[in-house]
Motif scaffolding. Structure first.
Motif, PDB file in Angstrom:
ATOM      1  N   THR A 273     -14.216  -4.435 -15.484  1.00  0.00           N
ATOM      2  CA  THR A 273     -13.271  -3.052 -15.209  1.00  0.00           C
ATOM      3  C   THR A 273     -13.904  -2.523 -13.990  1.00  0.00           C
ATOM      4  OG1 THR A 273     -12.287  -1.195 -15.988  1.00  0.00           O
ATOM      5  CG2 THR A 273     -14.850  -1.723 -16.967  1.00  0.00           C
ATOM      6  N   ALA A 274     -13.207  -1.654 -13.292  1.00  0.00           N
ATOM      7  CA  ALA A 274     -13.661  -0.758 -12.106  1.00  0.00           C
ATOM      8  C   ALA A 274     -13.882   0.731 -12.824  1.00  0.00           C
ATOM      9  CB  ALA A 274     -12.650  -0.702 -10.976  1.00  0.00           C
ATOM     10  N   LYS A 275     -13.270   0.877 -13.662  1.00  0.00           N
ATOM     11  CA  LYS A 275     -13.359   2.336 -14.466  1.00  0.00           C
ATOM     12  C   LYS A 275     -14.929   2.542 -15.055  1.00  0.00           C
ATOM     13  CE  LYS A 275      -8.738   3.566 -15.713  1.00  0.00           C
ATOM     14  NZ  LYS A 275      -7.837   4.070 -16.659  1.00  0.00           N
ATOM     15  N   ASP A 276     -15.517   3.521 -14.839  1.00  0.00           N
ATOM     16  CA  ASP A 276     -16.805   3.814 -15.282  1.00  0.00           C
ATOM     17  C   ASP A 276     -16.737   4.767 -16.410  1.00  0.00           C
ATOM     18  OD1 ASP A 276     -19.294   4.635 -15.729  1.00  0.00           O
ATOM     19  OD2 ASP A 276     -19.795   5.729 -13.882  1.00  0.00           O
TER      20      ASP A 276
ATOM     21  N   ILE B 248     -10.620  -8.622 -12.257  1.00  0.00           N
ATOM     22  CA  ILE B 248     -11.000  -7.374 -11.941  1.00  0.00           C
ATOM     23  C   ILE B 248      -9.786  -6.469 -12.260  1.00  0.00           C
ATOM     24  CG2 ILE B 248     -11.786  -5.631 -10.058  1.00  0.00           C
ATOM     25  CD1 ILE B 248     -12.867  -8.014  -8.683  1.00  0.00           C
ATOM     26  N   GLU B 249     -10.164  -5.572 -13.143  1.00  0.00           N
ATOM     27  CA  GLU B 249      -8.878  -4.565 -13.672  1.00  0.00           C
ATOM     28  C   GLU B 249      -9.234  -3.149 -13.140  1.00  0.00           C
ATOM     29  OE1 GLU B 249      -8.309  -4.204 -17.556  1.00  0.00           O
ATOM     30  OE2 GLU B 249     -10.566  -4.184 -18.374  1.00  0.00           O
ATOM     31  N   ASN B 250      -8.237  -2.461 -13.102  1.00  0.00           N
ATOM     32  CA  ASN B 250      -8.342  -0.964 -13.053  1.00  0.00           C
ATOM     33  C   ASN B 250      -8.872  -0.430 -11.672  1.00  0.00           C
ATOM     34  OD1 ASN B 250      -7.430  -0.563 -15.642  1.00  0.00           O
ATOM     35  ND2 ASN B 250      -9.522  -0.834 -16.437  1.00  0.00           N
ATOM     36  N   PHE B 251      -8.894  -1.291 -10.613  1.00  0.00           N
ATOM     37  CA  PHE B 251      -9.442  -1.010  -9.355  1.00  0.00           C
ATOM     38  C   PHE B 251      -8.549  -0.053  -8.593  1.00  0.00           C
ATOM     39  CE2 PHE B 251      -7.809  -4.901  -8.278  1.00  0.00           C
ATOM     40  CZ  PHE B 251      -6.938  -4.456  -7.126  1.00  0.00           C
ATOM     41  N   GLN B 252      -7.173  -0.117  -9.083  1.00  0.00           N
ATOM     42  CA  GLN B 252      -6.201   0.569  -8.406  1.00  0.00           C
ATOM     43  C   GLN B 252      -5.805   2.056  -8.537  1.00  0.00           C
ATOM     44  OE1 GLN B 252      -5.748  -1.580 -11.105  1.00  0.00           O
ATOM     45  NE2 GLN B 252      -3.806  -1.309 -12.103  1.00  0.00           N
ATOM     46  N   PHE B 253      -6.586   2.468  -9.603  1.00  0.00           N
ATOM     47  CA  PHE B 253      -6.444   3.904 -10.189  1.00  0.00           C
ATOM     48  C   PHE B 253      -7.568   4.978  -9.317  1.00  0.00           C
ATOM     49  CE2 PHE B 253      -5.389   1.332 -14.058  1.00  0.00           C
ATOM     50  CZ  PHE B 253      -4.134   1.890 -13.911  1.00  0.00           C
ATOM     51  N   GLU B 254      -7.039   5.965  -9.191  1.00  0.00           N
ATOM     52  CA  GLU B 254      -7.994   7.228  -8.372  1.00  0.00           C
ATOM     53  C   GLU B 254      -9.348   7.088  -8.869  1.00  0.00           C
ATOM     54  OE1 GLU B 254      -7.404   8.664  -5.494  1.00  0.00           O
ATOM     55  OE2 GLU B 254      -5.479   7.551  -5.578  1.00  0.00           O
ATOM     56  N   GLU B 255      -9.596   7.130 -10.289  1.00  0.00           N
ATOM     57  CA  GLU B 255     -11.096   7.011 -10.826  1.00  0.00           C
ATOM     58  C   GLU B 255     -11.799   5.801 -10.820  1.00  0.00           C
ATOM     59  OE1 GLU B 255      -8.084   6.480 -14.363  1.00  0.00           O
ATOM     60  OE2 GLU B 255      -7.890   7.279 -12.371  1.00  0.00           O
TER      61      GLU B 255
END
Length: 244
Positions: A93-96, A116-123
């Motif tokens: 995931t790209a979310k921290d 790789i997931e969630n990299f499209q979100f602003e966070e």
């Protein structure tokens, strides 16, 4: 080639079944390729010190946990090689969330592929997906359960150039056909739209972008093999290449 490259097991906190059970189910359903792609943070969080220890200790213990997981899946791959092709993957995931990011020094390059997931979100902590794919170093990198055309448009990228870079780096786009209780039986609209967008399909073919099919399964009792098989066959009929 009938494939499902998005499967979770008990290595993921959200998963329920053993890797062997997932593989046996895939064989019974008639799949030819199954990918085990457990969450990175699920694999490495077996002991508190793995998560909350010093940076140096975290890297060492994460690498050990990943190696143990990889060796387990590869043993099963060898055991069932006469029945199905088993790939060992990892979902990152790209979310921290304080414990979810891939630390520097942790090696995932041995995996057959990473999602790789969630990299499209602003966070997202990942600002350049192409650089991050290089950092991971896997033979194949997948962009998981995301509306890729919408992301490209929102960022103001040139879609042709983006697709060319994907092909150059062997980055594939996952067509996620999930429909299960963990995700509250919500379908991904982008996956439905994919099959009807002639302009997009033409760009994918022209730029040699590869795709995958994934159910994103967490419970075998929810698994709908027909959705997976239908998606695979429709992709083949459209002359779109599956990642291999």
């Amino acid at each position: 080639m009938l494939q499902d490259l998005h499967s979770h097991t008990y290595y993921s906190y959200c998963g329920n079944d053993s890797p062997e059970a997932v593989i046996k189910n895939a064989i019974e359903k008639g799949l030819e390729v199954v990918g085990i792609s457990d969450h990175y943070y699920g694999i490495v969080m077996g002991r508190p010190e793995v998560v909350y220890g010093s940076d140096e200790n975290r890297v060492i213990t994460h690498n050990k946990a990943l190696k143990r997981y990889y060796e387990h899946i590869k043993l099963l791959s060898e055991k069932y090689k006469d029945y199905i092709d088993v790939w060992c993957g990892v979902e990152i995931t790209a979310k921290d969330l304080g414990y979810t990011l891939l630390p520097d020094g942790v090696d995932v390059s041995m995996f057959d592929y990473c999602l790789i997931e969630n990299f499209q979100f602003e966070e997202s902590a990942v600002k350049d997906i192409f650089d991050f794919a290089k950092r991971c170093g896997c033979k194949r990198t997948g962009l998981a359960h995301m509306d890729l055309p919408a992301y490209i448009a929102a960022k103001g990228f040139n879609i042709t150039e983006f697709f060319k870079k994907m092909a150059e780096q062997n980055i594939f786009w996952e067509i996620n056909v999930n429909y299960d209780s963990i995700h509250k039986f919500r379908e991904h609209q982008y996956a439905k739209d994919f099959f009807e967008n002639d302009g997009l399909l033409d760009l994918i073919r022209k730029n040699n972008v590869k795709v995958s099919v994934g159910f994103d399964g967490h419970r075998l009792e929810d698994y709908d093999a027909e959705r997976v098989i239908t998606a695979n066959r429709r992709i083949e009929e459209l002359s779109i290449e599956l990642i291999s």
